[in-house]
Design a protein around this motif. Structure first.
Motif, PDB file in Angstrom:
ATOM      1  N   ARG A   8      -0.670  -3.618  -9.128  1.00  0.00           N
ATOM      2  CA  ARG A   8       0.444  -4.267  -8.417  1.00  0.00           C
ATOM      3  C   ARG A   8       0.612  -3.776  -6.987  1.00  0.00           C
ATOM      4  NH1 ARG A   8       5.324  -4.198 -12.621  1.00  0.00           N
ATOM      5  NH2 ARG A   8       6.360  -5.357 -10.945  1.00  0.00           N
ATOM      6  N   PHE A   9       0.023  -2.646  -6.672  1.00  0.00           N
ATOM      7  CA  PHE A   9      -0.124  -2.200  -5.277  1.00  0.00           C
ATOM      8  C   PHE A   9      -1.297  -1.233  -5.248  1.00  0.00           C
ATOM      9  CE2 PHE A   9       2.892   0.859  -7.071  1.00  0.00           C
ATOM     10  CZ  PHE A   9       2.497   2.086  -6.563  1.00  0.00           C
ATOM     11  N   VAL A  10      -1.808  -0.987  -4.047  1.00  0.00           N
ATOM     12  CA  VAL A  10      -2.936  -0.059  -3.887  1.00  0.00           C
ATOM     13  C   VAL A  10      -2.386   1.281  -3.441  1.00  0.00           C
ATOM     14  CG1 VAL A  10      -5.005   0.466  -2.518  1.00  0.00           C
ATOM     15  CG2 VAL A  10      -4.643  -1.859  -3.404  1.00  0.00           C
ATOM     16  N   CYS A  11      -2.902   2.359  -4.039  1.00  0.00           N
ATOM     17  CA  CYS A  11      -2.500   3.693  -3.601  1.00  0.00           C
ATOM     18  C   CYS A  11      -3.731   4.542  -3.327  1.00  0.00           C
ATOM     19  CB  CYS A  11      -1.640   4.380  -4.660  1.00  0.00           C
ATOM     20  SG  CYS A  11      -1.106   6.037  -4.156  1.00  0.00           S
ATOM     21  N   ASP A  12      -3.825   5.051  -2.101  1.00  0.00           N
ATOM     22  CA  ASP A  12      -4.853   6.034  -1.737  1.00  0.00           C
ATOM     23  C   ASP A  12      -4.214   7.409  -1.780  1.00  0.00           C
ATOM     24  OD1 ASP A  12      -6.946   4.177  -1.171  1.00  0.00           O
ATOM     25  OD2 ASP A  12      -5.966   3.691   0.719  1.00  0.00           O
ATOM     26  N   SER A  13      -4.899   8.402  -2.370  1.00  0.00           N
ATOM     27  CA  SER A  13      -4.325   9.727  -2.475  1.00  0.00           C
ATOM     28  C   SER A  13      -5.194  10.808  -1.881  1.00  0.00           C
ATOM     29  CB  SER A  13      -3.982  10.091  -3.922  1.00  0.00           C
ATOM     30  OG  SER A  13      -4.446   9.189  -4.830  1.00  0.00           O
ATOM     31  N   LEU A  14      -4.523  11.886  -1.500  1.00  0.00           N
ATOM     32  CA  LEU A  14      -5.188  13.035  -0.883  1.00  0.00           C
ATOM     33  C   LEU A  14      -4.742  14.317  -1.578  1.00  0.00           C
ATOM     34  CD1 LEU A  14      -4.555  12.110   2.871  1.00  0.00           C
ATOM     35  CD2 LEU A  14      -6.733  11.914   1.669  1.00  0.00           C
ATOM     36  N   GLY A  15      -5.694  15.228  -1.799  1.00  0.00           N
ATOM     37  CA  GLY A  15      -5.375  16.539  -2.321  1.00  0.00           C
ATOM     38  C   GLY A  15      -5.653  17.589  -1.266  1.00  0.00           C
ATOM     39  N   HIS A  25       0.830  -1.202   0.000  1.00  0.00           N
ATOM     40  CA  HIS A  25       0.000   0.000   0.000  1.00  0.00           C
ATOM     41  C   HIS A  25       0.866   1.254   0.000  1.00  0.00           C
ATOM     42  CE1 HIS A  25      -2.500   3.206   1.949  1.00  0.00           C
ATOM     43  NE2 HIS A  25      -3.412   2.710   1.138  1.00  0.00           N
ATOM     44  N   ALA A  26       0.395   2.279  -0.721  1.00  0.00           N
ATOM     45  CA  ALA A  26       1.045   3.592  -0.685  1.00  0.00           C
ATOM     46  C   ALA A  26       0.001   4.645  -0.371  1.00  0.00           C
ATOM     47  CB  ALA A  26       1.708   3.893  -2.024  1.00  0.00           C
ATOM     48  N   LEU A  27       0.441   5.699   0.302  1.00  0.00           N
ATOM     49  CA  LEU A  27      -0.401   6.851   0.605  1.00  0.00           C
ATOM     50  C   LEU A  27       0.293   8.058  -0.013  1.00  0.00           C
ATOM     51  CD1 LEU A  27      -1.628   7.750   4.227  1.00  0.00           C
ATOM     52  CD2 LEU A  27      -1.431   9.366   2.364  1.00  0.00           C
ATOM     53  N   LEU A  28      -0.406   8.749  -0.908  1.00  0.00           N
ATOM     54  CA  LEU A  28       0.181   9.897  -1.605  1.00  0.00           C
ATOM     55  C   LEU A  28      -0.600  11.155  -1.263  1.00  0.00           C
ATOM     56  CD1 LEU A  28       1.228  10.046  -5.340  1.00  0.00           C
ATOM     57  CD2 LEU A  28      -0.245  11.804  -4.408  1.00  0.00           C
ATOM     58  N   MET A  29       0.131  12.226  -0.926  1.00  0.00           N
ATOM     59  CA  MET A  29      -0.516  13.509  -0.660  1.00  0.00           C
ATOM     60  C   MET A  29       0.115  14.570  -1.548  1.00  0.00           C
ATOM     61  SD  MET A  29      -0.108  16.680   0.817  1.00  0.00           S
ATOM     62  CE  MET A  29       1.333  16.442   1.817  1.00  0.00           C
ATOM     63  N   THR A  30      -0.722  15.420  -2.181  1.00  0.00           N
ATOM     64  CA  THR A  30      -0.203  16.494  -3.027  1.00  0.00           C
ATOM     65  C   THR A  30      -1.055  17.758  -2.881  1.00  0.00           C
ATOM     66  OG1 THR A  30       0.476  17.073  -5.284  1.00  0.00           O
ATOM     67  CG2 THR A  30      -1.565  15.810  -5.058  1.00  0.00           C
ATOM     68  N   ASP A  31      -0.438  18.888  -3.218  1.00  0.00           N
ATOM     69  CA  ASP A  31      -1.211  20.142  -3.246  1.00  0.00           C
ATOM     70  C   ASP A  31      -1.196  20.751  -4.647  1.00  0.00           C
ATOM     71  OD1 ASP A  31       1.392  21.226  -3.507  1.00  0.00           O
ATOM     72  OD2 ASP A  31       0.787  23.058  -2.475  1.00  0.00           O
TER      73      ASP A  31
END
Length: 427
Positions: A172-179, A146-152
């Motif tokens: 191939r992996f799960v990624c949850d993201s936040l803006g 799992h990956a967690l991605l945050m961006t602005d």
């Protein structure tokens, strides 16, 4: 290994087709007890990706540091983890050296020290960030990855570079993201979500970022079974038109087919914990004879590496000349078809509005509001009220002129979340 989770697969459909009926629709409800034995928690690997581009100055970088530290604190002992700082390039800021490190009191403290030194500079290359995350996670093939991605901000890479990375790591992996903030592009995080089977959200109140990081990490830590697939067989004369996750969020899996044989394909669903998800399957079949019944689809939840079947069910089709039978549409199929339409209307309406197509935007967003009210999506209806006004007497609609950017982002990102069918409706 201890206790294995138990999976169930329930199929809702109306199997009856008219004599010229071709499309078979079914909602697949998959549930998991999802509990690993306490003495043997699932192997897991987690990458925390923090946008440290130049726009992340002031309170943004402070809140991002607090949030990343909170995510590290939430990791359970023994989980492999790494922290990436994302600019025009991707850099592992913890651990020092190569690869990932197991979470412990000592490594968590070291990681938090490294996070406290993050500072903003440079551009935004999300593809590079995700590519590095994929390389780190691929060293742990048996883990829940799992990956967690945050961006602005908005991705600076060429579109073909970004989409190439997403294709390479898809499923191939799960990624949850936040803006955060108002300058990121929901369409870009939606691409990440669709390729990497994760969620994407707007953090409207920046000071809540740490709580978002904590919640997402906690959810990832609760996954107990890595990388399951829906294995779907359809007859030689039939065509699988689509397979979509419809709850808790909308995800189109149709293009993610990995061929098992000419009649069978595997569609990735990511890792599972204790949860329930629903999928909409549509199969086109050739015309049949009155009274004839066929198996239009055979669905199995499988471990793709071993082929072990965890749950299975049949999708049926039977031709009839009884109009009452053939015209009855299953409640769940109606509900989720409406939810998908609501999402599409919001997306198209917002695109029309951005392009200055006032008439089309007004019509689509007004219809979306009507659908939101009818399907019990009061939260979505309230957000739509901020972009389109309906005259209560005339019933006419017009676009709101000055829309708060945060309201628009919340409407855009929230449109992929669906409501469940209320029990009273389905009974």
């Amino acid at each position: 290994m201890g206790d294995q989770p138990t999976f169930t697969l329930h199929i809702d459909q109306n199997k009856y087709l008219s004599m010229d009926g071709r499309e078979v629709h079914a909602i697949l409800t998959i549930g998991s007890t999802g509990e690993a034995a306490p003495e043997a928690p699932a192997e897991a690997a987690e990458v925390i990706i923090v946008d440290t581009s130049g726009s992340m100055s002031g309170s943004k970088i402070r809140d991002a540091r607090t949030a990343a530290a909170a995510a590290v604190e939430t990791l359970r002992d023994g989980v492999h983890f790494a922290v990436i700082a994302g600019t025009s390039v991707a850099k592992v800021v913890y651990p020092h050296g190569t690869g990932m490190v197991r979470a412990s009191r000592a490594t968590r403290a070291e990681a938090q020290q490294a996070i406290s030194r993050l500072s903003p500079r440079g551009g935004t290359s999300m593809g590079a960030w995700l590519d590095l995350a994929g390389q780190l996670l691929s060293a742990h093939p048996n883990a829940v990855r799992h990956a967690l991605l945050m961006t602005d901000g908005q991705n600076n890479e060429r579109e073909e570079v970004f989409s190439g990375v997403l294709r390479a790591w898809s499923g191939r992996f799960v990624c949850d993201s936040l803006g955060i903030g108002h300058d990121w592009a929901p369409a870009q995080l939606r691409m990440v979500s669709e390729a990497l089977l994760g969620t994407f959200e707007f953090v409207r109140n920046q000071h809540e970022l740490a709580e978002f990081f904590r919640r997402i990490t906690r959810t990832a830590m609760a996954k107990t079974v890595p990388d399951l697939s829906l294995r779907v067989w359809v007859p030689q004369t039939a065509t699988l038109k689509f397979l979509k996750q419809v709850s808790p969020t909308l995800l189109d899996l149709t293009g993610k087919r990995a061929e098992v044989n000419p009649l069978t394909g595997d569609y990735p669903t990511g890792a599972w914990g204790r949860e329930e998800r629903e999928y909409h399957l549509c199969v086109e079949v050739p015309p049949g004879q009155i009274g004839q019944e066929i198996r239009a689809g055979w669905v199995k939840l499988v471990r793709p590496d071993t082929g072990d079947v965890l749950a299975s069910g049949n999708v049926l089709a039977q031709w009839t000349d009884d109009l009452a039978l053939s015209t009855r549409i299953n409640d769940k199929v109606v509900h989720y078809t409406g939810q998908a339409e609501l999402h599409q209307l919001i997306q198209d309406g917002l695109s029309d509005r951005a392009a200055g197509n006032v008439e089309a935007a007004t019509a689509r967003l007004a219809k979306a509001r009507q659908l939101a009210v009818e399907s019990g999506r009061e939260d979505t209806a309230r957000l739509l009220d901020k972009v389109v006004e309906i005259d209560p007497v005339q019933g006419t609609a017009r676009l709101v002129r000055n829309v708060d950017k945060a309201d628009e982002l919340e409407l855009d990102t929230g449109s992929v979340r669906t409501s469940r069918l209320r029990k009273a409706e389905g009974s």
